[in-house]
Structures are given as structure tokens and as C-alpha cells.
Write a protein that holds these residues in place. Sequence first.
Motif, PDB file in Angstrom:
ATOM      1  N   LYS A  92      -2.568  -5.098   1.551  1.00 37.37           N
ATOM      2  CA  LYS A  92      -2.553  -5.486   0.138  1.00 37.37           C
ATOM      3  C   LYS A  92      -3.938  -5.432  -0.496  1.00 37.37           C
ATOM      4  O   LYS A  92      -4.096  -4.915  -1.610  1.00 37.37           O
ATOM      5  CB  LYS A  92      -1.966  -6.895   0.006  1.00 37.37           C
ATOM      6  CG  LYS A  92      -1.867  -7.372  -1.442  1.00 37.37           C
ATOM      7  CD  LYS A  92      -1.195  -8.736  -1.546  1.00 37.37           C
ATOM      8  CE  LYS A  92      -1.093  -9.191  -3.001  1.00 37.37           C
ATOM      9  NZ  LYS A  92      -0.407 -10.509  -3.128  1.00 37.37           N
TER      10      LYS A  92
ATOM     11  N   ARG B 188      -4.918  -1.552  -0.942  1.00 40.16           N
ATOM     12  CA  ARG B 188      -4.436  -1.709  -2.322  1.00 40.16           C
ATOM     13  C   ARG B 188      -2.960  -1.345  -2.481  1.00 40.16           C
ATOM     14  O   ARG B 188      -2.554  -0.740  -3.479  1.00 40.16           O
ATOM     15  CB  ARG B 188      -5.292  -0.849  -3.290  1.00 40.16           C
ATOM     16  CG  ARG B 188      -6.778  -1.129  -3.228  1.00 40.16           C
ATOM     17  CD  ARG B 188      -7.125  -2.523  -3.653  1.00 40.16           C
ATOM     18  NE  ARG B 188      -8.574  -2.799  -3.594  1.00 40.16           N
ATOM     19  CZ  ARG B 188      -9.119  -3.966  -3.864  1.00 40.16           C
ATOM     20  NH1 ARG B 188      -8.339  -4.969  -4.213  1.00 40.16           N
ATOM     21  NH2 ARG B 188     -10.416  -4.148  -3.772  1.00 40.16           N
ATOM     22  N   TRP B 189      -2.149  -1.705  -1.508  1.00 46.44           N
ATOM     23  CA  TRP B 189      -0.713  -1.494  -1.617  1.00 46.44           C
ATOM     24  C   TRP B 189      -0.060  -2.733  -2.229  1.00 46.44           C
ATOM     25  O   TRP B 189      -0.559  -3.846  -2.064  1.00 46.44           O
ATOM     26  CB  TRP B 189      -0.096  -1.220  -0.242  1.00 46.44           C
ATOM     27  CG  TRP B 189      -0.515   0.093   0.354  1.00 46.44           C
ATOM     28  CD1 TRP B 189      -1.092   1.148  -0.300  1.00 46.44           C
ATOM     29  CD2 TRP B 189      -0.402   0.502   1.723  1.00 46.44           C
ATOM     30  NE1 TRP B 189      -1.331   2.186   0.569  1.00 46.44           N
ATOM     31  CE2 TRP B 189      -0.919   1.815   1.822  1.00 46.44           C
ATOM     32  CE3 TRP B 189       0.091  -0.114   2.868  1.00 46.44           C
ATOM     33  CZ2 TRP B 189      -0.964   2.514   3.018  1.00 46.44           C
ATOM     34  CZ3 TRP B 189       0.056   0.591   4.066  1.00 46.44           C
ATOM     35  CH2 TRP B 189      -0.458   1.882   4.140  1.00 46.44           C
ATOM     36  N   ASP B 190       1.069  -2.558  -2.928  1.00 44.54           N
ATOM     37  CA  ASP B 190       1.735  -3.708  -3.530  1.00 44.54           C
ATOM     38  C   ASP B 190       2.518  -4.488  -2.474  1.00 44.54           C
ATOM     39  O   ASP B 190       2.636  -4.076  -1.314  1.00 44.54           O
ATOM     40  CB  ASP B 190       2.649  -3.273  -4.679  1.00 44.54           C
ATOM     41  CG  ASP B 190       3.757  -2.320  -4.246  1.00 44.54           C
ATOM     42  OD1 ASP B 190       4.254  -2.454  -3.104  1.00 44.54           O
ATOM     43  OD2 ASP B 190       4.133  -1.441  -5.032  1.00 44.54           O
ATOM     44  N   ASP B 191       3.075  -5.639  -2.873  1.00 45.18           N
ATOM     45  CA  ASP B 191       3.747  -6.535  -1.927  1.00 45.18           C
ATOM     46  C   ASP B 191       4.920  -5.872  -1.227  1.00 45.18           C
ATOM     47  O   ASP B 191       5.079  -5.991  -0.003  1.00 45.18           O
ATOM     48  CB  ASP B 191       4.233  -7.790  -2.656  1.00 45.18           C
ATOM     49  CG  ASP B 191       3.081  -8.717  -3.024  1.00 45.18           C
ATOM     50  OD1 ASP B 191       1.927  -8.387  -2.692  1.00 45.18           O
ATOM     51  OD2 ASP B 191       3.341  -9.768  -3.645  1.00 45.18           O
TER      52      ASP B 191
ATOM     53  N   SER C 201       3.750  -3.087   1.174  1.00 44.81           N
ATOM     54  CA  SER C 201       3.080  -3.714   2.314  1.00 44.81           C
ATOM     55  C   SER C 201       4.101  -4.318   3.266  1.00 44.81           C
ATOM     56  O   SER C 201       3.981  -4.181   4.497  1.00 44.81           O
ATOM     57  CB  SER C 201       2.116  -4.802   1.830  1.00 44.81           C
ATOM     58  OG  SER C 201       1.093  -4.255   1.021  1.00 44.81           O
TER      59      SER C 201
END
Length: 596
Positions: free
Chosen positions: A48, A52-55, A58
Amino acid sequence: MELAQAVGHSIPWYCFGYPLSIFFIVINEFCERFSYYGMRAVLVLYFKYFLRWDDNFSTAIYHTFVALCYLTPILGALIADSWLGKFKTIVSLSIVYTIGQAVMAVSSINDMTDQNRDGNPDNIAVHIALSMTGLILIALGTGGIKPCVSAFGGDQFEEHQEKQRSRFFSIFYLSINAGSLISTIITPILRAQECGIHSRQQCYPLAFGVPAALMAVSLIVFIAGSGMYRKVQPQGNIMVQVCKCIGFAIKNRFRHRSKEYPKREHWLDWASEKYDKRLIAQTKMVLKVLFLYIPLPMFWALFDQQGSRWTLQATTMDGDFTVNPILIIIMVPVVDAVIYPLIQKCKINFTPLRKITVGMFLAGLAFIAAALVQVQIDKTLPVFPAAGQTQIRIINLGNSNADVTFLPDLQNMTVLPMESVNDTALFRIPLVYRIFTTVPNASFFYFQCSEDVTQLRYVEDIQPNTVHMAWQIPQYFLLTCGEVVFSVTGLEFSYSQAPSNMKSVLQAGWLLTVAVGNIIVLIVAGASKLSEQWAEYVLFAALLFVVCIIFAVMAYFYTYTDPSEVEAQLDEEEKKKQIKQDPDLYGKESEAVSRM
């Protein structure tokens, strides 16, 4: 302390009635679990905040990784039982495991691609590629050794040491959670440190590097005890034989589906034309247990959300602490030394399958508790824009009305001035306009202060989280109690019901239920399309309650078997058959024994 040295290689050294070799195995497991859970404790946060991946993405990658970790035990079991043996398999795949942890640590080095030294990786694809490579190697390593280590520990005991072996599995599981406890406390602290060459960032290299070092220690400790282990030699590619036996039985039954052929006691008996009675009997035992495993993945679907949904739930709460491993350390000895004896004194036949059923029910209650906590959290969360919308917050710090115009469609908004406040006091903003807009390419004006700033005032834009993490304790307590009676019992049950040459295979089947459970999370979470997190928790709890009822019915009709007794009976039948074929054989054996 009493030590007794074995005569030959089949009987190990003993310490307090236990083989001394198991202490190396327990220490090895402690270090390996520290490595695995320490890395996994910060993995979803690494996805995350670093990648920088979203919830949702992830969570998906996290459960895909966990599923892969529990799919590879099949490969490890095949290698151990058919080729290298358990000892060499554990050593070989531990090396792969250590390399994977090292690659994972390298992938999190921010300065590796930060050419302009702005604190952000310039080539995030390099970090993603390295981290995915590391996770694949870790999955191969940890998954490959999973069925081997516990079964290898069970091999160290004699057949008459059932009580000691049962206690070993409890100690073994205790070591798992001791490693988990310490690592899940230490690695988040290591992550919170600042490190870096060009810029100071959260120290993921240290958080991943320490688990890599512990994995190397685990490998060294395991090899150090090599001379004390009882090493059961592999007995051929048993999984291939089992698959061929099943395939031939199905094909032969289909060929003889006419009513003119008499029915046989079991459908696998149709393989008797080609395969011996021992293999057929062992296959029956394995399939009977594997059939019982079918409902079990639903438990793991809930349990492994501790590292994804429950971790993300904790990020919206106030506080910081670790619960599950601490409860495990407490509950394993309490359940083993207090709860089970009390149940036994009450004349309740608390069989392994009944324990597993109770564990599933407790896990369902844990998710009901998680849903209730989520309802309270949702009441304190700020309102965020929906997909396709942008949130604009306008604060008028002046003494008169402020007119705001939004281009290109000239939407007008008047923002009233703030109320007067004391210079030294903290103040709240009474008039804040929240605007959700879908206007593309909107233009906004801003002003920059050109004079010296003489005083700064603190403005609380969004209130901090007010629901404390302590409210997660009930759900963790229920899930931990469920884990103790479910997982510890499952390990022992899998070993006790497995034929002598299929211990690792059945252990891998048990671990396969964990993989399927994580796949269920991906399917259910993706298909449900529930907008509220509490509703998703209730959905998973409801599914587990239904599955729990199904498993209870299946367990009621299950008949426990003693593989050693069945195999001894087969040995006796084979001996009688040989004597019948060669009457002089018994006389020759008796004569040979008398001359010794």
C-alpha cells in the motif's frame, strides 16, 4: 536429566522421554515462522505505502501469495516422499526460501532506483519485479517444507509414544506462534525506523532483512541436528501410484458397469486386478480423510483475513498493539493442560473432529464481532467521494463572504467567514463546504501569502480515529480459541490417520485447505460487490456457519482408523499367503532364527 544413546540409527537420543532431535526441529520451526510471519506482518503495508497499490489490489495480491504458499506443499510432499526424503527436501527448499527473503529485502531498498534523490523510486517496475520474484521463491520454500517439518518431527517417535507425539504437536504449534508473536512485534518497529542513503524513509529493507537472517539461522540449526535425526527413506513415487490406482479403479468400474457383474465393497476395490491390496487400503484411508477436508477451507478464508482486512481495519482505529500471537502463547498450554482435562473429567467424548467443528464455530463468532466493531468505525470515518468524483474543501479564513466560481460551467458558491477566535486557542472550522463534483478540467484559483508569518494556528481538518484497537481484542480472542482447537488438532489428526508412507502427502492435503481458503476470499470478496465492510464480515461468518453444520454431519459418520494396525494386519495376511504358497518358508525362517 536422563540421556540414552540409540543403538544404530533407528532409535534417537532421549531427553525427559522425548527424542533429543525434536528440540532442533522446534527451534528450526520457531526461526522459520519468525521469518515468514515477520515478512507477512508488513507485506500488505509494503504494497500500500511503498508500491502505492490500493486496498483492494493489496488484499488480492496478499491472499494470492498466501494461497501460493499453501499450494506448494503438494510439490514438497511429492519430493520428500518420492525422491529426496524429508530431511534433504527441507534443507534444499530452505536454501530457496532464504534466497527469496534476501531478494525481498533488496526489492524494498528505495535508493536503488531513486536517481533524482526525491525520496520516491523512479522505476517502480524494478521494485515490483524483484518483490514478486522474492515472494514466488518464498512461496516455494515455505510451502515446500511445510508438510515435511511437522511430519519429520512425528517420525522421531516410536509407535508406542502416542502421548509424547501428541504433546510434540502442541509444542510445535506453540513454537510457530512464539515466532509469530516476536516477529509481528519486532518487524513493524523495524519498519517504523528511518533509513536510506539519499533520503530517510520507512525502513522496509530492515523489516524484510531481519526475517531473511532468521531464515538463515533456521537452516543452520536444522543442519546442526542432522546426526540425531531418524530419517525415513522415501518409498517411491507414492502419489503417482495413488493417482494411477484411482484412475484404474474408475476406468475398470466404468467398463464393468453392467448389472451382470457383482458389486464390490468399495469402488476402489475395482483396482484389485492390477494393484496390490496394501496400496488400495492405504489409498482408501487417504481419500477418506481428504473427503473430510472439503469443508475446511472456509475456516482459513476467515482466519487469514487477519493479515489483510483486519490489518486494514486496524489502520482506521486508534492505538497500536499485537494480539493474536500473544493469545496463542497463552491459550495453547491453557487448552492443552486445563480445558481438555476438564472436558474429559466431565465424561464428554471431545474427539478431534468435534474440536475442529468447535473451532469453525468460534471463527464465525469472531467475524460477527469484527462486523460490530466495523459498524462503530464507520460512524467515525469522514465522508469520502465515490468513484468518479472529486472532493473539494473550501475554508474561508477571512472576515467577509468569499465567492468561489468553478470553471468551465461557472458554478458559484458563497463561503461565509469564520467566527472570531482567541489567538492562542485551538479552533474548529464552523463553515466548511464539501463539494463532490464530476466536472472535468475544472479550474481553481489560489492565493499565496507574501508577508512574514507571525503566528501559526492548528486547524483539525479531519478528526483522528476515535475507536481504539482494544475493541479488536474480542474478535482476536474468539479467532485464537478457534485456531487452537482447529489447527493443532488438524495437524495431529492428519498425521494419525495417514499411512506410514503418506504422512507428508496428507499433511500437504491439510495445508492445501489453507490455499483454497485464500482463493475463496478472492472469489467471495470479488463477487459479493458489497459496499460496506461490515456486511462482508457478516457474509463470511454466515458461510462458515453453514459449512460448520455440513462438517459436523460428515464428522458424525466418520470412522477413525489406526493405519499401523491396518498395515500390521496386511503384513500378517501377506505372510500367511507366502507360507501357503511355500510351506517350507516358515520352517526355513525358524531354522535361521534358531542358528542366530
